[in-house]
Design an enzyme around this catalytic site. Structure first.
Site, mmCIF file in Angstrom:
data_model
loop_
_atom_site.group_PDB
_atom_site.id
_atom_site.type_symbol
_atom_site.label_atom_id
_atom_site.label_comp_id
_atom_site.label_asym_id
_atom_site.label_seq_id
_atom_site.Cartn_x
_atom_site.Cartn_y
_atom_site.Cartn_z
ATOM 1 N N LYS A 58 0.842 -1.202 0.000
ATOM 2 C CA LYS A 58 0.000 0.000 0.000
ATOM 3 C C LYS A 58 0.879 1.255 0.000
ATOM 4 O O LYS A 58 0.594 2.236 -0.684
ATOM 5 C CB LYS A 58 -0.928 -0.007 1.234
ATOM 6 C CG LYS A 58 -1.800 1.224 1.405
ATOM 7 C CD LYS A 58 -2.918 1.318 0.359
ATOM 8 C CE LYS A 58 -3.586 2.671 0.325
ATOM 9 N NZ LYS A 58 -4.834 2.814 0.975
ATOM 10 N N ASN A 74 0.902 4.285 -2.665
ATOM 11 C CA ASN A 74 0.787 5.683 -2.250
ATOM 12 C C ASN A 74 1.998 6.500 -2.689
ATOM 13 O O ASN A 74 1.869 7.656 -3.076
ATOM 14 C CB ASN A 74 0.649 5.775 -0.726
ATOM 15 C CG ASN A 74 -0.768 5.491 -0.276
ATOM 16 O OD1 ASN A 74 -1.724 5.843 -0.957
ATOM 17 N ND2 ASN A 74 -0.911 4.836 0.852
ATOM 18 N N ASN A 86 0.375 9.081 -5.281
ATOM 19 C CA ASN A 86 0.089 10.357 -4.616
ATOM 20 C C ASN A 86 0.965 11.513 -5.096
ATOM 21 O O ASN A 86 0.438 12.528 -5.556
ATOM 22 C CB ASN A 86 0.195 10.190 -3.100
ATOM 23 C CG ASN A 86 -1.148 9.841 -2.469
ATOM 24 O OD1 ASN A 86 -2.126 10.525 -2.669
ATOM 25 N ND2 ASN A 86 -1.186 8.744 -1.744
ATOM 26 N N ASN A 113 -6.134 9.988 -10.901
ATOM 27 C CA ASN A 113 -5.280 8.800 -10.881
ATOM 28 C C ASN A 113 -5.088 8.158 -12.262
ATOM 29 O O ASN A 113 -4.003 7.702 -12.607
ATOM 30 C CB ASN A 113 -5.847 7.762 -9.922
ATOM 31 C CG ASN A 113 -5.862 8.269 -8.486
ATOM 32 O OD1 ASN A 113 -5.362 9.362 -8.206
ATOM 33 N ND2 ASN A 113 -6.437 7.491 -7.578
ATOM 34 N N GLU A 170 0.210 13.743 3.689
ATOM 35 C CA GLU A 170 0.861 12.640 4.394
ATOM 36 C C GLU A 170 2.253 12.356 3.815
ATOM 37 O O GLU A 170 2.737 11.231 3.879
ATOM 38 C CB GLU A 170 -0.013 11.394 4.313
ATOM 39 C CG GLU A 170 -1.313 11.544 5.094
ATOM 40 C CD GLU A 170 -2.021 10.214 5.293
ATOM 41 O OE1 GLU A 170 -2.063 9.730 6.442
ATOM 42 O OE2 GLU A 170 -2.520 9.663 4.296
#
Lengths: 294, 294
Positions: free
Chosen positions: A182, A186, A190, A200, A260
């Site tokens: 994952k 990301n 991202n 995306n 993040e």
């Protein structure tokens, strides 16, 4: 079973709604009194396509959290985990705690919680929160669950109770592989969608795809995948399956929120440095997102 | 002296205006009949701050170019140079030809023009074209001129005739150094401002500046600068001096036009490959701009 959801963001509300759906009334611990009051007064609204459901939930600000529930779902952003862990660390009873964060940054905090049972999850749903008591389920994906510490017995039960066609649950035997895959997705999707300001699916265009490949080579080396080709194929599938979605990092930048990036690229940079691996693109993209955040 | 300006873009019109200012009526060769007619009918307008000047010029579409002028300024974009050179190659008389392009892509074409005198220039002015007979001089920089082939005698004359406080002219002895330094500035400033969608000055923010440095290391290795620190300092100065300017590459992308990425990053990639140099960031940014163009 009593369930606490810590965090009233999109992921927290999604968990709360699908738990309420099976007649377990969760308690949501929010950051603001305003959101808690709204959730109690108006209920939690789950919207999917044109369909709207409303669930009764309990909700209070996190400062009132006392740890009375058996199961605690931690659904705050990575960068808020430390404060939550400090609170969970001092609970008297052993609890089952489920973490939902992206990235690896929270893993190092878990040593402090070994008195509890700990599970990790990966959320692959498309989900947005437009109003603070409403969650919109824009894309049906999956929840993956994996044991980190003595939580096996609960995971089967959770799957049995909660899984449904709209909310599939997959049990994974290797938590590191689950989280790392994952993280890789990301790390690739991202930052590239964020700097190109695209959805995306646009990353599948030939020139952007070359850059995904080039970046993935660094990520795969850093995370030491045994079968990188298979992981990259999964990432391409995610781009295809979520082609009309705006990545969380792009959404965060567009809304002036903190991203993040530390949990994703920051972790990879740190890990690559420790291993002595050169990662020029990871470095470049980390600096790019940090610059765009300010 | 008779002067032809080939190309009615911002740079072509800037040269035309400062030539007209010293009472030489230039002939501008345009792509469209519409622009030529407008220039003849309304004159060429030069705007600087609140000040507006209007000059009489000759103008015709390039298909009518016969090469009757002594001095020919080639002010088309890099990617249109080949067609112009094909036309100049077959002129009977020896001319003095001044090229104004960014990048190195046009240099390889010049072998075909050795019957003529050739000079190269670098344009450091801030300049925009909002209407097809108007050029706005937004930032006073410099024109650098350097001999490529037997044009020395003319360059001194040009400087003497045209130089003014608003239009300073610098003679450079080493054309490669002059062009390579401008290429390096373009290679660093253009793609970064384009992907971040920021003005030139924003690149001085600490995180973006780190990326400028990382990218410059590749560019400097590819172009083999003797004193890379001095060149990088110049690039930082350019960002400072043009801090409120939108780079040409960002402007091109925002307006759906083709960028000069091939002449800038495409040339560097090609050169690095020939030298066996790894240039991950140059590659990444080349693919990024190509992707954003489509």
């Amino acid at each position: 079973m009593d369930v606490a959801i810590i965090g009233g963001g999109a992921v927290g509300l999604l968990f709360a709604a699908y738990i309420a759906k099976v007649d377990i009334k969760p308690t949501i611990y929010t950051r603001t009194t305003r959101q808690a009051n709204l959730l109690v007064k108006e209920g939690l609204v789950l919207q999917k396509d044109e369909h709207i459901e409303r669930y009764a939930v309990d909700a209070v600000p996190f400062e009132h959290f006392s740890g009375s529930e058996d199961i605690i779902v931690v659904a705050v952003k990575q960068y808020d985990c430390r404060a939550i862990v400090e609170r969970l660390k001092i609970l008297d009873d052993a609890k089952t705690i489920l973490f939902t964060q992206n990235g690896m940054g929270h893993i190092q905090l878990l040593e402090d919680l070994k008195r509890h049972r700990i599970a990790l999850s990966v959320v692959e749903h498309g989900v947005t929160k437009l109003v603070s008591n409403e969650v919109t389920h824009t894309g049906i994906g999956r929840i993956k669950l994996s044991d980190y510490h003595q939580s096996e017995s609960l995971l089967g039960l959770l799957k049995e109770k909660l899984a449904s066609p709209d909310f599939p649950i997959l049990l994974e035997s290797n938590w590191y592989k689950m989280i790392a895959e994952k993280l890789a997705a990301n790390a690739v999707v991202n930052p590239l969608t964020a700097i190109y300001q695209v959805k995306n699916g646009a990353l599948l265009h030939p020139f952007f795809k070359k850059n995904m490949e080039q970046l993935f080579v660094e990520v795969a080396a850093t995370l030491k995948f045994e079968d990188p080709e298979q992981v990259f194929k999964q990432i391409l599938l995610i781009c295809e399956d979520t082609k009309d979605n705006t990545s969380s990092m792009l959404a965060d930048l567009n809304n002036g929120r903190q991203t993040e990036v530390e949990a994703i690229l920051g972790y990879l940079l740190h890990s690559a440095k420790k291993q002595g691996l050169p990662v020029p693109l990871t470095t470049f993209l980390y600096n790019s997102i940090k610059g765009l955040e300010t």
